[in-house]
Enzyme design. Structure first.
Site: not given
Length: 399
Positions: A124, A399
């Site tokens: 990322y 999450f």
């Protein structure tokens, strides 16, 4: 690089998308029951897919939330979820296409930040994300009287199973985002917790802490398999929020005093003074320190303007952003705020390094010391450290 067409998926394609993500994580496809629980966790219009020969082979999604930054502002944020490319189509540019399309969408929605939990940290940074919070995995041997008697603590009560979600939601909303890095929790997040409790976390229990002004903390835990059952159960904390030192002390005291418990395991802030709280500091062992929330500044000027800054003479930083080039440029950062400038840069960095420093997790001088920030004026580093300094961030919402 091949130009891959990415489009918003219709709701009828959401189940195929989640199964691609599960396959990438080496899980089987969802059962009908699991999919029924998962349907509300997708937000229409925010689920993207990429197709090859009319076959869905990659996906990325998000839901809207807000993230607390130094100074107390809560910025609109995209919580990025379920990013995956099928194994027979990796390393062909599909992930990059998905990330670029998603970030453009986030920008169009006016969301200042994007955030994710990285399954593979090497991925990322290429798209401007930086590790912006850190946590530690701790194991604490349980015993009565493990928490010092003089530690301030209120009453703790167990929540009935039927009332867990409503009660924990109410406490979380009541205490608010009391430290940088915390996220608001939309309905979809609580749906995921409900699903995990029903399908995975069997036997999960919850308790709340009662402070002088009301409920100011809670803990959700479950028993996990142990090799030494005769020595007591092992409790895994799945969610613990404590807005005051008394709530921290009270919840730990409660957990460590439960009968027939040998050990409690948890992911906690690195600055939680757990060892100082215990009668015997060696009861606590840190197994690992790991990255938590990865953050991406989608709108750099807005993000920099929203947080508070320490007391120091201004510093000019030059930001590079290959994915969202409108962010690139020089910014004068000072206690009085942030503005674009044509002045010579004191420091040069990529938007991913800016993200890592944004919440105060790491000082600019640390990144400069390992070559990740280019220094044009050595005297600016000490000023930058003071400007970026903030209380240690922690998310606590997976999450």
């Amino acid at each position: 690089m091949t130009d891959h067409a990415v489009r918003v998926l219709d709701t009828s394609e959401h189940r195929a998308a989640i199964d691609i993500m599960r396959e990438a994580l080496h899980f089987p496809p969802q059962s009908d029951d699991e999919w029924t629980h998962a349907i509300p966790t997708y937000t229409d219009g925010r689920v993207f897919g990429v197709h090859v020969a009319d076959e869905l082979v990659g996906t990325a999604a998000s839901w809207p939330t807000r993230l607390a930054v130094p100074g107390g502002a809560e910025l609109p944020t995209a919580a990025v979820i379920r990013v995956a490319v099928r194994a027979d189509h990796t390393r062909r540019g599909l992930l990059g296409a998905l990330m670029r399309r998603q970030l453009a969408d986030v920008r169009e929605r006016g969301e200042v930040l994007a955030a994710l939990n990285a399954s593979e940290p090497l991925i990322y940074g290429r798209f401007g994300y930086g590790p912006a919070t850190t946590s530690r995995v701790v194991r604490v041997r349980a015993r009565r009287g493990a928490v010092r008697a003089e530690a301030p603590a209120g009453r703790v009560s167990i929540v009935p199973a039927s009332d867990v979600e409503a009660r924990l939601r109410a406490v979380y909303e009541r205490i608010g985002l009391f430290r940088s890095g915390m996220l608001t929790r939309p309905d979809a997040w609580w749906t995921v917790v409900r699903t995990r409790r029903a399908l995975v976390w069997k036997g999960a229990r919850a308790a709340v802490h009662h402070g002088p002004d009301g409920e100011d903390g809670f803990v959700l835990w479950r028993p996990v398999p142990s090799e030494n059952l005769g020595q007591g159960a092992v409790l895994q904390i799945e969610d613990m929020q404590a807005a005051t030192p008394a709530a921290v002390a009270g919840l730990w005291s409660f957990l460590l005093g439960i009968d027939l418990v040998a050990e409690v395991r948890a992911d906690r802030p690195v600055d939680e003074p757990l060892e100082w709280l215990l009668t015997d500091p060696r009861l606590a062992t840190t197994e690992n320190v790991e990255d938590g929330l990865w953050v991406r500044l989608v709108d750099v000027p807005a993000a920099l303007a929203a947080r508070s800054w320490g007391e120091a003479e201004p510093v000019v930083v030059e930001v590079a952003d290959r994915t969202l080039p409108d962010n690139a440029g020089r910014y004068r950062i000072g206690p009085d705020g942030v503005r674009r400038t044509d002045a010579p840069a004191d420091l040069e960095l990529d938007v991913a390094e800016l993200a890592a420093t944004y919440l105060g997790e790491v000082a600019p001088s640390v990144l400069a010391g390992v070559g990740r920030i280019r220094v044009r004026d050595a005297a600016a580093l000490a000023r930058a450290d003071r400007l970026f300094a903030a209380g240690r961030p922690y998310c606590g919402t997976f999450f």
